[in-house]
Enzyme design. Structure first.
Site, PDB file in Angstrom:
ATOM      1  N   GLY A  29       0.813  -1.212   0.000  1.00 31.37           N
ATOM      2  CA  GLY A  29       0.000   0.000   0.000  1.00 31.37           C
ATOM      3  C   GLY A  29       0.839   1.250   0.000  1.00 31.37           C
ATOM      4  O   GLY A  29       1.995   1.261   0.427  1.00 31.37           O
ATOM      5  N   LYS A  30       0.234   2.322  -0.502  1.00 30.90           N
ATOM      6  CA  LYS A  30       0.900   3.613  -0.537  1.00 30.90           C
ATOM      7  C   LYS A  30      -0.153   4.702  -0.478  1.00 30.90           C
ATOM      8  O   LYS A  30      -1.148   4.654  -1.200  1.00 30.90           O
ATOM      9  CB  LYS A  30       1.735   3.755  -1.815  1.00 30.90           C
ATOM     10  N   GLY A  31       0.054   5.678   0.404  1.00 33.80           N
ATOM     11  CA  GLY A  31      -0.885   6.783   0.522  1.00 33.80           C
ATOM     12  C   GLY A  31      -0.157   8.104   0.610  1.00 33.80           C
ATOM     13  O   GLY A  31       1.072   8.162   0.495  1.00 33.80           O
ATOM     14  N   PHE A  33       0.326   9.875   3.151  1.00 32.54           N
ATOM     15  CA  PHE A  33       1.087  10.054   4.384  1.00 32.54           C
ATOM     16  C   PHE A  33       1.971   8.862   4.731  1.00 32.54           C
ATOM     17  O   PHE A  33       2.544   8.830   5.801  1.00 32.54           O
ATOM     18  CB  PHE A  33       0.134  10.334   5.553  1.00 32.54           C
ATOM     19  N   GLY A  34       2.104   7.891   3.867  1.00 27.46           N
ATOM     20  CA  GLY A  34       2.972   6.773   4.209  1.00 27.46           C
ATOM     21  C   GLY A  34       2.842   5.595   3.277  1.00 27.46           C
ATOM     22  O   GLY A  34       2.051   5.601   2.330  1.00 27.46           O
ATOM     23  N   LYS A  35       3.640   4.565   3.563  1.00 26.08           N
ATOM     24  CA  LYS A  35       3.633   3.327   2.802  1.00 26.08           C
ATOM     25  C   LYS A  35       3.339   2.175   3.752  1.00 26.08           C
ATOM     26  O   LYS A  35       3.519   2.289   4.963  1.00 26.08           O
ATOM     27  CB  LYS A  35       4.982   3.120   2.118  1.00 26.08           C
ATOM     28  N   VAL A  36       2.913   1.040   3.176  1.00 26.94           N
ATOM     29  CA  VAL A  36       2.579  -0.126   3.982  1.00 26.94           C
ATOM     30  C   VAL A  36       3.223  -1.355   3.354  1.00 26.94           C
ATOM     31  O   VAL A  36       3.164  -1.546   2.140  1.00 26.94           O
ATOM     32  CB  VAL A  36       1.048  -0.338   4.066  1.00 26.94           C
ATOM     33  N   LYS A  51       3.056   0.186   8.693  1.00 24.46           N
ATOM     34  CA  LYS A  51       2.870   1.492   8.070  1.00 24.46           C
ATOM     35  C   LYS A  51       4.027   2.379   8.505  1.00 24.46           C
ATOM     36  O   LYS A  51       4.274   2.543   9.697  1.00 24.46           O
ATOM     37  CB  LYS A  51       1.541   2.113   8.509  1.00 24.46           C
ATOM     38  N   ASP A 145     -13.313   9.924   7.356  1.00 28.36           N
ATOM     39  CA  ASP A 145     -12.863   9.552   6.006  1.00 28.36           C
ATOM     40  C   ASP A 145     -13.280   8.118   5.673  1.00 28.36           C
ATOM     41  O   ASP A 145     -12.479   7.322   5.188  1.00 28.36           O
ATOM     42  CB  ASP A 145     -11.343   9.705   5.895  1.00 28.36           C
ATOM     43  N   LYS A 147     -14.709   5.461   3.429  1.00 29.59           N
ATOM     44  CA  LYS A 147     -14.832   5.253   1.991  1.00 29.59           C
ATOM     45  C   LYS A 147     -14.308   3.860   1.668  1.00 29.59           C
ATOM     46  O   LYS A 147     -13.638   3.230   2.511  1.00 29.59           O
ATOM     47  CB  LYS A 147     -14.044   6.320   1.228  1.00 29.59           C
ATOM     48  N   ASN A 150     -10.743   2.766   2.523  1.00 26.89           N
ATOM     49  CA  ASN A 150     -10.377   2.643   3.931  1.00 26.89           C
ATOM     50  C   ASN A 150     -11.099   1.508   4.646  1.00 26.89           C
ATOM     51  O   ASN A 150     -11.196   1.491   5.873  1.00 26.89           O
ATOM     52  CB  ASN A 150     -10.640   3.965   4.664  1.00 26.89           C
TER      53      ASN A 150
END
Length: 349
Positions: A29-31, A33-36, A51, A145, A147, A150
């Site tokens: 994952g990648k967002g 505010f960070g990566k997972v 994370k 948030d 959705k 998430n």
């Protein structure tokens, strides 16, 4: 599972937890505010989601407050249908949060491949998430948030709410006025900025249910301002095209969740009565809520464990940028680390 990196010298697994306690596996994952990535604890082989957020990026994006707030909130909560935090630590470069691993992927991933998820599946996810949302509200936490992106599925297909980056506490008698979240799922009271509370989460749940069931969002626009205008003024129309048919009970429940007036919105009764109101709705007739809360109900969809239930590009991005690749390589040990000092100063503001 992917590549692993190991520290040469022996590791004291009874010491305070740090990155060396885990083997590092694939990125998932990648967002903003960070990566997972998946990690494995060296003591017991337990898999988790790690994370990690680069401190330079946090400071550059002025996201220190959000990062600190997310960690503090996750330290307070623990629920069956939430992605819970198990460990937290930091080094000179990154802040780390070790979370429950969800191997089933997020609802956005599955929705985009199926276009709609079917009424039974959507009802099941809304039921499980309603339990998580009610729990958060009982702790005076609003998520802000909710959705498909998430909501993560575990290996058995149960739904879990994640990403508390913009979540916050609501003090008794005080409403929030700041705009936060993803515009397509924002409640009208957030956009009007006249004050909002927990009611906004139930709206977002309704918007998500509409999208998953009918194949499109109820409020649309090419620009954010157009989406906001639609949320404030438009009455959504339920598509009746082939493949989007739904029961009258489903339509009623979803439309009542996206009622523009918080006082009339489903699940928004005061003093914790909202969850009972939702569970009493005809759409959930016959549901065994005790079994659901214990994860004893069979999910309508079980992710295929032989397939990647996430976007493979996350892992590709990780290895295309070797300078940003997370490893166990020792960081420089400085008595006064500039980044940590800045983080502390910004946290105290």
């Amino acid at each position: 599972m992917g590549f692993c990196c190991c520290k040469d010298e022996p590791i004291d697994l009874d010491s305070e937890v740090d990155l060396y306690h885990f083997d590092l596996h694939r990125a998932v994952g990648k967002g903003a505010f960070g990566k997972v990535r998946v990690v494995e604890h060296k003591r017991d082989g337990q898999l988790y989601a790690l994370k990690y957020i680069n401190k330079k990026s946090i400071i550059a994006m002025k996201a220190v407050k959000n990062t600190v707030q997310e960690r503090r909130l996750l330290e307070e909560i623990n629920h069956t249908f939430i992605v819970n935090m198990r460990f937290a630590f930091q080094d000179d470069e990154n802040c780390f949060m070790v979370l429950d691993l969800m191997l089933g992927g997020d609802l956005r991933f599955h929705y985009e491949r199926k276009l709609t998820l079917g009424e039974d599946a959507v009802r099941f996810y809304i039921a499980e998430l309603s339990s998580a949302i009610s729990y958060l509200h009982s702790q005076r936490i609003v998520h802000r948030d909710i959705k498909p992106d998430n909501v993560l599925l575990d290996k058995d297909g149960h739904a879990h709410l994640t990403d508390f980056n913009v979540a916050c506490h609501i003090e008794h008698g005080k409403a929030l006025t700041s705009v936060a979240g993803t515009v397509y799922y924002m409640a009208p009271e957030i956009i009007y900025r006249k004050g909002y509370t927990f009611t906004s989460d139930w709206w977002s749940l309704g918007v998500m249910a509409f999208e998953l069931l009918f194949g499109r969002r109820p409020f649309r626009g090419k620009k954010s301002v157009e989406v906001m205008r639609s949320i404030m003024h438009d009455t959504p129309e339920i598509p009746e095209a082939t493949g989007h048919m739904a029961s009258a009970e489903a339509k009623d429940c979803i439309m009542r969740l996206i009622e523009k007036s918080p006082s009339k919105r489903l699940a928004c009764k005061p003093k914790g009565a909202g969850l009972a109101e939702l569970r009493a709705h005809a759409w959930f007739r016959g549901y065994d809520w005790e079994k659901l809360d214990k994860k004893a109900m069979q999910p309508p969809f079980v992710p295929d464990p032989k397939k990647l239930n996430f976007d493979f590009s996350h892992e590709l991005d990780e290895y295309m940028a070797p300078s940003e690749l997370l490893t166990h390589q020792k960081r420089k040990n400085r008595d006064v680390n500039k980044l940590s000092k800045e983080m502390r100063q910004l946290e105290e503001e």
